[in-house]
Design a protein around this motif. Sequence first.
Motif, PDB file in Angstrom:
ATOM      1  N   ASP A  91      46.786  29.386  41.023  1.00 54.11           N
ATOM      2  CA  ASP A  91      47.157  30.143  42.214  1.00 54.11           C
ATOM      3  C   ASP A  91      48.546  29.765  42.719  1.00 54.11           C
ATOM      4  O   ASP A  91      49.280  30.589  43.256  1.00 54.11           O
ATOM      5  N   TRP A 134      46.782  39.397  46.852  1.00 44.33           N
ATOM      6  CA  TRP A 134      46.200  39.346  45.514  1.00 44.33           C
ATOM      7  C   TRP A 134      47.048  38.399  44.669  1.00 44.33           C
ATOM      8  O   TRP A 134      48.270  38.529  44.618  1.00 44.33           O
ATOM      9  N   GLN A 143      43.577  37.687  39.786  1.00 44.90           N
ATOM     10  CA  GLN A 143      42.854  36.438  39.588  1.00 44.90           C
ATOM     11  C   GLN A 143      41.988  36.096  40.805  1.00 44.90           C
ATOM     12  O   GLN A 143      40.888  35.567  40.671  1.00 44.90           O
ATOM     13  N   ARG A 144      42.526  36.368  41.986  1.00 44.57           N
ATOM     14  CA  ARG A 144      41.847  35.997  43.220  1.00 44.57           C
ATOM     15  C   ARG A 144      42.437  36.802  44.359  1.00 44.57           C
ATOM     16  O   ARG A 144      43.559  37.305  44.264  1.00 44.57           O
ATOM     17  N   HIS A 145      41.699  36.960  45.453  1.00 39.59           N
ATOM     18  CA  HIS A 145      42.240  37.626  46.630  1.00 39.59           C
ATOM     19  C   HIS A 145      41.881  36.823  47.880  1.00 39.59           C
ATOM     20  O   HIS A 145      40.887  36.098  47.905  1.00 39.59           O
ATOM     21  N   SER A 146      42.719  36.948  48.906  1.00 36.78           N
ATOM     22  CA  SER A 146      42.471  36.240  50.158  1.00 36.78           C
ATOM     23  C   SER A 146      43.163  36.982  51.295  1.00 36.78           C
ATOM     24  O   SER A 146      43.954  37.902  51.062  1.00 36.78           O
ATOM     25  N   TRP A 164      38.251  45.357  50.446  1.00 40.56           N
ATOM     26  CA  TRP A 164      38.501  44.751  49.138  1.00 40.56           C
ATOM     27  C   TRP A 164      37.918  45.613  48.028  1.00 40.56           C
ATOM     28  O   TRP A 164      38.546  45.850  46.989  1.00 40.56           O
ATOM     29  N   THR A 168      40.947  47.024  45.710  1.00 42.03           N
ATOM     30  CA  THR A 168      41.322  46.169  44.578  1.00 42.03           C
ATOM     31  C   THR A 168      41.169  46.837  43.210  1.00 42.03           C
ATOM     32  O   THR A 168      42.081  46.761  42.372  1.00 42.03           O
ATOM     33  N   THR A 194      33.126  40.719  44.852  1.00 37.01           N
ATOM     34  CA  THR A 194      33.523  40.022  46.069  1.00 37.01           C
ATOM     35  C   THR A 194      32.276  39.808  46.921  1.00 37.01           C
ATOM     36  O   THR A 194      31.356  40.642  46.886  1.00 37.01           O
TER      37      THR A 194
END
Length: 311
Positions: A91, A134, A143-146, A164, A168, A194
């Motif tokens: 990340d 993202w 790879q990941r979301h926040s 999301w 996404t 998610t």
Amino acid sequence: MKSPATPTFLCLAVLLSIGATLNAREKVALQIAYPDGRTIKYKHKYSFAIKSDRAEVIVPGRTQRGFTSGEIRGEWRSREVVHAGAGGESDDTAKRLVATVSKAVNGFFFENKRLTHDQFPYTLEQLDDWELTWFLSEDGTVQRHSSNNSARDLNRPDILTDLWQIWTPELGPILPENPVGPGDTWTGELNFKTPVMLIDDEAIVELKSTYKVKNVATKKGNKIVTFEEDRKVRFRAPVNVGSLQLVVDGTGEGKGDWVIDATRGIVISHKVRTNLTRPEVRRVDHRKPVDNIRAEIDLSYERKLDKVEKE
């Protein structure tokens, strides 16, 4: 007597025909690019509609069998900035696409009647000014979301889950490895999960797509590629519309259209519509799906480029 200009016209017609043939055979490498600092604005719209024949089971307080329905219509705008990573897969080194949400709004309809804000105040406008991030691999895979805010700040935390899940899987299509031209096809798969923030569950989108190029054009020196998508879909999600508090899980089919500036690597527009027939349906306060239920779900999403601020 033949006109002396006739050979000239014939040559011109032949040249135009050759040019049209070459254009039809033109192949372009498709890409979605994420250069550091690029800033783009988009407009988004979506809808989610469900109908079922078991109102007496899925609507609290109902006693007679009958039909029920719910619908959500929403829209928002995004300002999306790319922050390049230092390379690698963690990340800390991955590229980041950071989108600031604005002008978010949605409406809720239960059995064809629009709900007032007092009746159902769980609206997307709570996400105005939120930053959604993202983390992307080198090929653009998420790879990941926040987010920069906590879902606990919302009056219904799964509003964030909804966004999301809508957004996404539609960030970009699965792109072909080789250049493509009109009539060319390729396939791709996408899987997204998610957490559902109100219950111990997951929202899921699984896509198996076939793409086909419709047209390649040149505009202001850029190659613009238009292609269609046929998708097989598995969709699992929470549903919150008025008295309908459900989890649905089903499969279906969808059709979409993409327009991409392949030169700059930018999605210009995208729209898709999906239909799910006979999904599993359960109330969130029940553990098992409803037996002998007929339900249908229609989903749509649309994104359109508003402005490129910086490249």
